[in-house]
Write a protein that holds these residues in place. Sequence first.
Motif, short mmCIF file in Angstrom:
data_model
loop_
_atom_site.label_atom_id
_atom_site.label_comp_id
_atom_site.label_asym_id
_atom_site.label_seq_id
_atom_site.Cartn_x
_atom_site.Cartn_y
_atom_site.Cartn_z
N VAL A 1 0.86 -1.19 0.00
CA VAL A 1 0.00 0.00 0.00
C VAL A 1 0.90 1.24 0.00
O VAL A 1 1.84 1.33 0.79
CB VAL A 1 -0.94 0.03 1.24
CG1 VAL A 1 -1.76 1.31 1.27
CG2 VAL A 1 -1.85 -1.21 1.25
N ILE A 2 0.59 2.17 -0.90
CA ILE A 2 1.37 3.42 -0.98
C ILE A 2 0.40 4.56 -0.72
O ILE A 2 -0.66 4.64 -1.36
CB ILE A 2 2.02 3.57 -2.36
CG1 ILE A 2 3.03 2.42 -2.57
CG2 ILE A 2 2.72 4.92 -2.49
CD1 ILE A 2 3.65 2.38 -3.94
N SER A 3 0.76 5.43 0.19
CA SER A 3 -0.15 6.53 0.53
C SER A 3 0.41 7.86 0.04
O SER A 3 1.58 8.18 0.27
CB SER A 3 -0.36 6.58 2.04
OG SER A 3 -1.07 7.76 2.35
N ASP A 4 -0.46 8.64 -0.59
CA ASP A 4 -0.08 9.97 -1.10
C ASP A 4 -0.68 11.07 -0.23
O ASP A 4 -0.86 12.19 -0.67
CB ASP A 4 -0.61 10.08 -2.55
CG ASP A 4 -0.15 11.34 -3.27
OD1 ASP A 4 0.93 11.84 -2.93
OD2 ASP A 4 -0.88 11.81 -4.16
N ILE A 5 -0.99 10.73 1.02
CA ILE A 5 -1.67 11.75 1.85
C ILE A 5 -0.85 12.13 3.08
O ILE A 5 -1.38 12.71 4.02
CB ILE A 5 -3.10 11.27 2.24
CG1 ILE A 5 -3.07 10.05 3.15
CG2 ILE A 5 -3.91 10.97 0.99
CD1 ILE A 5 -4.46 9.66 3.67
N GLY A 6 0.43 11.84 3.04
CA GLY A 6 1.31 12.26 4.13
C GLY A 6 1.27 11.28 5.30
O GLY A 6 0.34 10.48 5.44
N HIS A 7 2.30 11.37 6.13
CA HIS A 7 2.44 10.42 7.24
C HIS A 7 1.31 10.56 8.27
O HIS A 7 0.79 9.57 8.76
CB HIS A 7 3.78 10.63 7.94
CG HIS A 7 4.93 10.07 7.15
ND1 HIS A 7 5.38 8.79 7.32
CD2 HIS A 7 5.70 10.61 6.17
CE1 HIS A 7 6.40 8.56 6.50
NE2 HIS A 7 6.61 9.66 5.79
N ARG A 8 0.96 11.82 8.59
CA ARG A 8 0.01 12.01 9.70
C ARG A 8 -1.37 11.45 9.34
O ARG A 8 -1.95 10.66 10.09
CB ARG A 8 -0.08 13.50 10.07
CG ARG A 8 -0.74 13.77 11.40
CD ARG A 8 -0.70 15.26 11.74
NE ARG A 8 -1.20 16.10 10.67
CZ ARG A 8 -2.49 16.29 10.39
NH1 ARG A 8 -3.41 15.69 11.10
NH2 ARG A 8 -2.85 17.08 9.39
N LEU A 9 -1.89 11.82 8.16
CA LEU A 9 -3.21 11.32 7.76
C LEU A 9 -3.18 9.81 7.53
O LEU A 9 -4.14 9.11 7.83
CB LEU A 9 -3.69 12.03 6.49
CG LEU A 9 -4.08 13.50 6.64
CD1 LEU A 9 -4.50 14.09 5.30
CD2 LEU A 9 -5.21 13.66 7.64
N THR A 10 -2.07 9.32 7.03
CA THR A 10 -1.96 7.88 6.79
C THR A 10 -2.02 7.13 8.13
O THR A 10 -2.70 6.11 8.24
CB THR A 10 -0.63 7.55 6.07
OG1 THR A 10 -0.58 8.31 4.87
CG2 THR A 10 -0.52 6.07 5.75
N SER A 11 -1.33 7.68 9.13
CA SER A 11 -1.28 6.96 10.42
C SER A 11 -2.67 6.88 11.06
O SER A 11 -2.94 5.98 11.86
CB SER A 11 -0.30 7.63 11.38
OG SER A 11 -0.86 8.83 11.86
N ALA A 12 -3.56 7.81 10.67
CA ALA A 12 -4.92 7.78 11.23
C ALA A 12 -5.76 6.68 10.56
O ALA A 12 -6.88 6.39 10.99
CB ALA A 12 -5.59 9.13 11.03
#
Length: 409
Positions: free
Chosen positions: A234-245
């Motif tokens: 899984v690759i997230s393009d929404i930054g670390h903070r939003l991804t961690s949520a």
Amino acid sequence: LRVSIIGAGLGGLLAGAALSKEHDVDIYERLDIYGGRFTNLPYEGFQLTTGALHMIPHGPTGPLAALLDRVGAGVKIVRTSPMGCFMTKDNRQISFFNFRELLSARAQARIPALMAKMLVQKKGTVADMVWDDPEWLQLSDSCCGWALSTLSRDTPGEEAAAIIRHVVGGGPGKYNTPGVPMGGCGAVVDALARKLEENGGRIHLGEKVDSVIVEDGKAKGVAVGGERHEADMVISDIGHRLTSALYDARYSNPKYADVLQKLRPSAGVKICLAAEEPLVGHPGVLFTPYAQRVNGMNEVTHIDPSLAPEGMHLTMSHQALRSNDIQQEIKLGLQDLRNMFPGKKYSVLLVQTYRDDWPVNRISSGFDLGNLTPVKGLYVVGDGAKGKGYMEVEGVASGVANLLDTLKA
Ligand code: FAD
């Protein structure tokens, strides 16, 4: 491998276009359009944007151009000439390279010491680097505000020096100075989306990822609208903070969680003008160190006239946000424009504010965390994971290139 990507912004599309050559890629985008903060917003015959000012910091010779080439997404990027100018106190323009003319003899005498600091200083901010000298601060605030949407006191000196080294690149005549993609930001993301689809990848618009499925510390896919989509990565393009949520906090670790709390986005205001006559007069950046709020502006229609109705220019100003009083910030920005262009024929098309979860930079330059997360098989790209020493979309592209290298290794 099956790859799920969260978000079809520039970072997600670059990663998707590259990985879809060999893997099965699905990109989930919560909005009904792709491109995130890097696409066109047609309005009254002008190609406004969702974010960026139709400008690629290192033009045809930077990490973004290289990655577009590598994935086979053909976009013509035309270098601006001049690279940039400064607006003087009496509203004249001088070449960027003649910046000494703006400084007193006392401030000019500090140039060699500043050069030396840029080579060796590892700690402190740009404001420290220029000794909090008011004359130098006006110049550095204008450059940092335009390029990074931060002020000198919030910009790490070491990162700024690395960015300057990347601009200077191969030396005189080989500078990696800005360029404009023909067709604007939209042309870049359209080319990437086409490439992804040619490779068999898919973009699912209007599909918000509700959670990342993690089992035994490893990402197993994403959940969208109550449906589970299995994936190997899984690759997230929404930054670390939003991804961690999006995943169970048990899979995080205290050090990572602590760093996330301290991350700050950079915020800004963009003002788009419909100009009946040229205001800037050339396609390069016009830095405005003596304005109250506006840090700089551009007029990209000197390179691509199709971004405005025939005979008109699209002029866009940018300012780093200096306070939370948005109305006052906008008022001062508009006043700057009136002061700089008295008697000129233009009208205001749109004023856009960028902050919180739709910022200028998801993580201010110099504080990026890289692609890895505490969860195996879950990676972050985009402007929350920019490559070191690269600004804006060059940072996004170099961060994606770093991830591709990591995955290969
Ligand atoms: P984004 O574009 O934000 O993409 C993330 C995507 O994820 C979005 O489409 C969002 O809708 C989607 N998403 C969020 N949550 C979910 C979810 N749960 N499920 C599914 N999808 C989700 N850079 C330059 O190089 N040159 C410039 O001239 C320039 N000027 C700028 C001016 C302004 C005013 C702004 C705001 C930015 C500017 N930038 C510029 C920066 C550049 O626009 C950004 O760095 C870049 O667009 C960031 O892309 P991204 O893919 O990281 O993020």
